[in-house]
Design a protein around this motif. Structure first.
Motif, PDB file in Angstrom:
ATOM      1  N   TYR A 162      -9.353  -1.471   0.761  1.00  0.00           N
ATOM      2  CA  TYR A 162      -9.430  -0.406   0.486  1.00  0.00           C
ATOM      3  C   TYR A 162      -8.578   0.155   1.791  1.00  0.00           C
ATOM      4  O   TYR A 162      -9.720  -0.004   2.790  1.00  0.00           O
ATOM      5  N   GLN A 178     -13.405  -4.993  -4.369  1.00  0.00           N
ATOM      6  CA  GLN A 178     -12.178  -4.612  -3.766  1.00  0.00           C
ATOM      7  C   GLN A 178     -11.499  -4.069  -2.425  1.00  0.00           C
ATOM      8  O   GLN A 178     -12.715  -3.461  -1.556  1.00  0.00           O
ATOM      9  N   GLU A 213      -6.121   5.268   2.324  1.00  0.00           N
ATOM     10  CA  GLU A 213      -6.866   5.370   0.113  1.00  0.00           C
ATOM     11  C   GLU A 213      -8.400   5.863   0.086  1.00  0.00           C
ATOM     12  O   GLU A 213      -8.151   6.583  -0.261  1.00  0.00           O
ATOM     13  N   THR A 243       0.552  -0.919   0.175  1.00  0.00           N
ATOM     14  CA  THR A 243      -0.205  -0.006  -0.037  1.00  0.00           C
ATOM     15  C   THR A 243       0.840   1.115   0.264  1.00  0.00           C
ATOM     16  O   THR A 243       1.010   1.979   1.357  1.00  0.00           O
TER      17      THR A 243
END
Length: 86
Positions: free
Chosen positions: A64, A62, A68, A6
């Protein structure tokens, strides 16, 4: 665990959706569909924020980090995404 980097956050690695127990995730659907009944959903799993398309619930969501999502919101406020609306 199959994790990914990340970049630019305090989180050195983050899980994929397959690494998380998604059974207790409560999904929240967006209220605007653009007239085509195609919705976007958000969920929370621990410290991770998940997204998925309501027409593709069988696909892996997804994942995150909070950093983010904050960067995306801050960028939208700053006008970084205006070209998408033009």
């Amino acid at each position: 665990m199959s994790s990914t980097s990340t970049a630019g956050t305090n989180e050195p690695f983050k899980p994929t959706a397959a690494d998380l127990d998604l059974t207790a995730v409560v999904w929240k659907t967006t209220s605007f569909t653009g007239g085509n009944d195609n919705c976007f959903e958000f969920g929370r799993c621990g410290d991770w924020i998940l997204t998925r398309d309501t027409f593709r619930r069988d696909q892996e969501p997804q994942v995150y980090s909070k950093a983010e999502v904050k960067a995306l919101i801050d960028g939208a406020i700053a006008g970084d995404l205006d070209y998408l609306l033009a």
